[in-house]
Design a protein around this motif. Structure first.
Motif, PDB file in Angstrom:
ATOM      1  N   ARG A   1       0.828  -1.207   0.000  1.00 14.39           N
ATOM      2  CA  ARG A   1       0.000   0.000   0.000  1.00 14.39           C
ATOM      3  C   ARG A   1       0.864   1.259   0.000  1.00 14.39           C
ATOM      4  O   ARG A   1       0.571   2.231  -0.699  1.00 14.39           O
ATOM      5  CB  ARG A   1      -0.916  -0.006   1.226  1.00 14.39           C
ATOM      6  CG  ARG A   1      -1.930   1.143   1.251  1.00 14.39           C
ATOM      7  CD  ARG A   1      -2.702   1.148   2.556  1.00 14.39           C
ATOM      8  NE  ARG A   1      -3.332  -0.136   2.807  1.00 14.39           N
ATOM      9  CZ  ARG A   1      -3.926  -0.451   3.961  1.00 14.39           C
ATOM     10  NH1 ARG A   1      -3.950   0.420   4.956  1.00 14.39           N
ATOM     11  NH2 ARG A   1      -4.489  -1.632   4.127  1.00 14.39           N
ATOM     12  N   GLU A   2       1.938   1.233   0.774  1.00 12.49           N
ATOM     13  CA  GLU A   2       2.840   2.387   0.832  1.00 12.49           C
ATOM     14  C   GLU A   2       3.592   2.563  -0.481  1.00 12.49           C
ATOM     15  O   GLU A   2       3.827   3.690  -0.925  1.00 12.49           O
ATOM     16  CB  GLU A   2       3.827   2.209   1.989  1.00 12.49           C
ATOM     17  CG  GLU A   2       3.178   2.270   3.362  1.00 12.49           C
ATOM     18  CD  GLU A   2       4.159   1.934   4.472  1.00 12.49           C
ATOM     19  OE1 GLU A   2       5.235   1.363   4.167  1.00 12.49           O
ATOM     20  OE2 GLU A   2       3.853   2.238   5.638  1.00 12.49           O
TER      21      GLU A   2
ATOM     22  N   ARG B   1       1.270   4.206  -2.928  1.00 10.58           N
ATOM     23  CA  ARG B   1       1.092   5.626  -2.610  1.00 10.58           C
ATOM     24  C   ARG B   1       2.296   6.450  -3.057  1.00 10.58           C
ATOM     25  O   ARG B   1       2.144   7.505  -3.692  1.00 10.58           O
ATOM     26  CB  ARG B   1       0.864   5.808  -1.105  1.00 10.58           C
ATOM     27  CG  ARG B   1       0.582   7.270  -0.726  1.00 10.58           C
ATOM     28  CD  ARG B   1       0.279   7.455   0.745  1.00 10.58           C
ATOM     29  NE  ARG B   1       1.435   7.141   1.582  1.00 10.58           N
ATOM     30  CZ  ARG B   1       1.483   6.121   2.427  1.00 10.58           C
ATOM     31  NH1 ARG B   1       0.454   5.305   2.555  1.00 10.58           N
ATOM     32  NH2 ARG B   1       2.567   5.896   3.151  1.00 10.58           N
TER      33      ARG B   1
END
Length: 212
Positions: free
Chosen positions: A4-5, A8
Protein backbone atom coordinates in the motif's frame (compact mmCIF):
# COMPACT_ATOMS: atom_id res chain seq x y z
CA UNK A 1 7.61 -0.72 2.47
CA UNK A 2 4.34 -2.61 2.38
CA UNK A 3 2.48 -2.74 -0.93
CA UNK A 4 0.00 0.00 0.00
CA UNK A 5 2.84 2.39 0.83
CA UNK A 6 4.67 1.51 -2.39
CA UNK A 7 1.56 2.32 -4.43
CA UNK A 8 1.09 5.63 -2.61
CA UNK A 9 4.70 6.69 -3.14
CA UNK A 10 4.57 5.58 -6.77
CA UNK A 11 1.45 7.65 -7.45
CA UNK A 12 3.11 10.72 -5.96
CA UNK A 13 6.10 10.23 -8.25
CA UNK A 14 3.85 9.73 -11.28
CA UNK A 15 2.22 13.10 -10.58
CA UNK A 16 5.63 14.70 -10.11
CA UNK A 17 7.18 13.33 -13.30
CA UNK A 18 4.09 13.51 -15.50
CA UNK A 19 1.95 16.49 -14.41
CA UNK A 20 -0.06 16.42 -17.67
CA UNK A 21 -1.46 12.94 -17.02
CA UNK A 22 -4.44 14.25 -15.07
CA UNK A 23 -5.33 16.51 -17.99
CA UNK A 24 -5.13 13.52 -20.34
CA UNK A 25 -7.52 11.63 -18.07
CA UNK A 26 -9.93 14.56 -17.79
CA UNK A 27 -10.03 14.93 -21.58
CA UNK A 28 -10.43 11.16 -22.05
CA UNK A 29 -7.20 11.04 -24.04
CA UNK A 30 -6.36 8.27 -21.60
CA UNK A 31 -9.52 6.23 -21.13
CA UNK A 32 -10.70 4.75 -17.85
CA UNK A 33 -9.90 1.23 -19.04
CA UNK A 34 -6.46 2.26 -20.27
CA UNK A 35 -5.70 3.82 -16.90
CA UNK A 36 -6.80 0.59 -15.21
CA UNK A 37 -4.51 -1.33 -17.56
CA UNK A 38 -1.60 0.91 -16.58
CA UNK A 39 -2.45 0.15 -12.95
CA UNK A 40 -2.22 -3.58 -13.72
CA UNK A 41 1.24 -3.02 -15.21
CA UNK A 42 2.33 -1.14 -12.08
CA UNK A 43 0.91 -3.83 -9.79
CA UNK A 44 2.77 -6.58 -11.63
CA UNK A 45 6.04 -4.65 -11.62
CA UNK A 46 5.68 -4.26 -7.86
CA UNK A 47 5.14 -8.02 -7.57
CA UNK A 48 8.24 -8.65 -9.68
CA UNK A 49 10.42 -6.24 -7.71
CA UNK A 50 9.45 -7.55 -4.27
CA UNK A 51 10.45 -11.20 -4.67
CA UNK A 52 13.73 -12.88 -3.77
CA UNK A 53 16.22 -13.80 -6.53
CA UNK A 54 15.44 -17.49 -6.03
CA UNK A 55 11.70 -16.96 -6.34
CA UNK A 56 12.24 -14.72 -9.37
CA UNK A 57 14.15 -17.48 -11.17
CA UNK A 58 11.51 -20.09 -10.31
CA UNK A 59 8.78 -17.71 -11.43
CA UNK A 60 10.62 -17.00 -14.67
CA UNK A 61 10.93 -20.69 -15.51
CA UNK A 62 7.24 -21.29 -14.84
CA UNK A 63 6.32 -18.23 -16.89
CA UNK A 64 8.48 -19.22 -19.86
CA UNK A 65 7.16 -22.80 -19.84
CA UNK A 66 3.58 -21.51 -19.99
CA UNK A 67 4.43 -19.18 -22.85
CA UNK A 68 6.24 -21.86 -24.86
CA UNK A 69 3.34 -24.30 -24.43
CA UNK A 70 0.88 -21.64 -25.60
CA UNK A 71 2.85 -20.85 -28.74
CA UNK A 72 3.50 -24.53 -29.46
CA UNK A 73 -0.24 -25.15 -29.41
CA UNK A 74 -1.13 -22.12 -31.54
CA UNK A 75 1.60 -22.93 -34.05
CA UNK A 76 0.58 -26.60 -34.27
CA UNK A 77 -3.09 -25.75 -34.84
CA UNK A 78 -2.29 -23.40 -37.72
CA UNK A 79 0.24 -25.76 -39.24
CA UNK A 80 -2.33 -28.56 -39.33
CA UNK A 81 -4.99 -26.21 -40.68
CA UNK A 82 -2.74 -25.16 -43.55
CA UNK A 83 -2.46 -28.81 -44.59
CA UNK A 84 -6.23 -29.24 -44.89
CA UNK A 85 -7.81 -27.66 -47.95
CA UNK A 86 -11.20 -29.00 -46.83
CA UNK A 87 -10.91 -27.22 -43.47
CA UNK A 88 -9.88 -23.98 -45.18
CA UNK A 89 -12.74 -24.16 -47.69
CA UNK A 90 -15.43 -25.20 -45.19
CA UNK A 91 -14.51 -22.39 -42.80
CA UNK A 92 -14.04 -19.82 -45.55
CA UNK A 93 -10.52 -19.03 -44.37
CA UNK A 94 -8.12 -17.11 -46.55
CA UNK A 95 -4.99 -19.19 -46.84
CA UNK A 96 -2.64 -16.21 -47.00
CA UNK A 97 -4.02 -14.87 -43.71
CA UNK A 98 -3.69 -18.28 -42.10
CA UNK A 99 -0.11 -18.52 -43.36
CA UNK A 100 0.62 -15.08 -41.96
CA UNK A 101 -0.76 -16.07 -38.56
CA UNK A 102 1.28 -19.26 -38.60
CA UNK A 103 4.47 -17.29 -39.25
CA UNK A 104 3.51 -14.84 -36.50
CA UNK A 105 3.06 -17.53 -33.85
CA UNK A 106 6.05 -19.52 -35.08
CA UNK A 107 8.35 -16.51 -34.75
CA UNK A 108 7.07 -15.97 -31.20
CA UNK A 109 7.61 -19.64 -30.41
CA UNK A 110 11.21 -19.50 -31.63
CA UNK A 111 11.89 -16.39 -29.54
CA UNK A 112 10.56 -17.95 -26.33
CA UNK A 113 12.24 -21.30 -26.96
CA UNK A 114 15.51 -19.40 -27.28
CA UNK A 115 14.81 -17.68 -23.97
CA UNK A 116 13.95 -20.99 -22.34
CA UNK A 117 17.25 -22.50 -23.45
CA UNK A 118 19.28 -19.54 -22.20
CA UNK A 119 20.13 -19.50 -18.50
CA UNK A 120 20.81 -15.78 -18.75
CA UNK A 121 17.33 -14.76 -19.86
CA UNK A 122 15.24 -15.50 -16.78
CA UNK A 123 13.90 -12.01 -16.19
CA UNK A 124 10.25 -12.37 -15.28
CA UNK A 125 9.77 -8.61 -14.97
CA UNK A 126 10.58 -7.98 -18.64
CA UNK A 127 7.07 -8.60 -19.99
CA UNK A 128 5.60 -5.96 -17.71
CA UNK A 129 8.57 -3.69 -18.24
CA UNK A 130 7.94 -3.99 -21.97
CA UNK A 131 4.26 -3.11 -21.47
CA UNK A 132 5.27 -0.19 -19.25
CA UNK A 133 7.50 1.21 -21.99
CA UNK A 134 4.85 0.62 -24.65
CA UNK A 135 2.21 2.40 -22.56
CA UNK A 136 4.47 5.37 -21.85
CA UNK A 137 5.62 5.54 -25.46
CA UNK A 138 2.08 5.49 -26.84
CA UNK A 139 1.31 8.67 -24.91
CA UNK A 140 4.68 10.20 -25.79
CA UNK A 141 5.59 10.71 -22.14
CA UNK A 142 9.06 11.92 -21.24
CA UNK A 143 11.48 9.03 -21.72
CA UNK A 144 14.00 10.03 -19.07
CA UNK A 145 11.25 10.34 -16.48
CA UNK A 146 10.01 6.85 -17.33
CA UNK A 147 13.45 5.59 -16.29
CA UNK A 148 13.51 7.73 -13.15
CA UNK A 149 10.10 6.40 -12.14
CA UNK A 150 11.29 2.82 -12.57
CA UNK A 151 14.40 3.41 -10.49
CA UNK A 152 12.24 5.01 -7.79
CA UNK A 153 9.88 2.03 -7.90
CA UNK A 154 12.76 -0.41 -7.51
CA UNK A 155 13.88 1.57 -4.49
CA UNK A 156 10.40 1.62 -2.94
CA UNK A 157 10.25 -2.17 -3.39
CA UNK A 158 13.74 -2.73 -1.94
CA UNK A 159 14.50 -4.62 -5.14
CA UNK A 160 17.72 -6.58 -4.60
CA UNK A 161 19.24 -5.46 -7.94
CA UNK A 162 18.37 -1.75 -7.70
CA UNK A 163 22.02 -0.73 -7.33
CA UNK A 164 22.82 -2.18 -10.75
CA UNK A 165 20.33 0.03 -12.58
CA UNK A 166 20.73 3.58 -13.80
CA UNK A 167 19.23 5.61 -16.63
CA UNK A 168 21.88 4.50 -19.14
CA UNK A 169 21.34 0.80 -18.44
CA UNK A 170 17.57 1.14 -18.58
CA UNK A 171 17.80 3.05 -21.85
CA UNK A 172 19.98 0.32 -23.37
CA UNK A 173 17.72 -2.49 -22.16
CA UNK A 174 14.64 -0.60 -23.31
CA UNK A 175 15.99 -0.45 -26.86
CA UNK A 176 16.63 -4.20 -26.82
CA UNK A 177 13.21 -4.99 -25.35
CA UNK A 178 11.34 -2.77 -27.79
CA UNK A 179 13.09 -4.28 -30.79
CA UNK A 180 13.21 -7.96 -29.78
CA UNK A 181 10.36 -8.80 -27.39
CA UNK A 182 7.63 -10.94 -28.96
CA UNK A 183 4.40 -11.16 -27.01
CA UNK A 184 0.69 -11.36 -27.81
CA UNK A 185 -2.12 -10.11 -25.60
CA UNK A 186 -3.55 -13.55 -24.73
CA UNK A 187 -0.25 -14.48 -23.08
CA UNK A 188 -0.90 -12.02 -20.26
CA UNK A 189 -3.96 -13.90 -19.05
CA UNK A 190 -2.24 -17.26 -19.47
CA UNK A 191 0.80 -16.39 -17.35
CA UNK A 192 -0.91 -14.44 -14.58
CA UNK A 193 -4.66 -14.62 -14.99
CA UNK A 194 -6.79 -11.49 -15.04
CA UNK A 195 -6.93 -10.39 -11.42
CA UNK A 196 -8.10 -6.89 -12.23
CA UNK A 197 -11.56 -5.37 -12.12
CA UNK A 198 -11.62 -5.42 -15.94
CA UNK A 199 -13.34 -8.24 -17.81
CA UNK A 200 -11.22 -10.35 -20.14
CA UNK A 201 -12.39 -8.60 -23.30
CA UNK A 202 -11.53 -5.17 -21.89
CA UNK A 203 -8.19 -6.44 -20.61
CA UNK A 204 -7.28 -8.11 -23.91
CA UNK A 205 -8.44 -5.07 -25.87
CA UNK A 206 -6.22 -2.69 -23.92
CA UNK A 207 -3.26 -5.06 -24.14
CA UNK A 208 -3.73 -5.49 -27.88
CA UNK A 209 -3.91 -1.72 -28.41
CA UNK A 210 -0.50 -1.25 -26.82
CA UNK A 211 1.12 -4.30 -28.37
CA UNK A 212 0.21 -3.35 -31.94
Amino acid sequence: MIEREIVRELRLKIREYFPDLQSHLDKNIITKNDWKFFGIIQFNLIKCFTVTPEKAIRGSKIQINKIVKFYEKETRIRKLSLKSKIFIDENNIKQDKLQKKFKYYYSHLEYWKMRKESKEMYFHYEIYLFLYYKWMNNYELDEENTYKLLIDLMGFCDYYATRYFDIDRLALERNILMSEMKISNHILIIIEGNNSNMNNNQFLGEAKAHLN
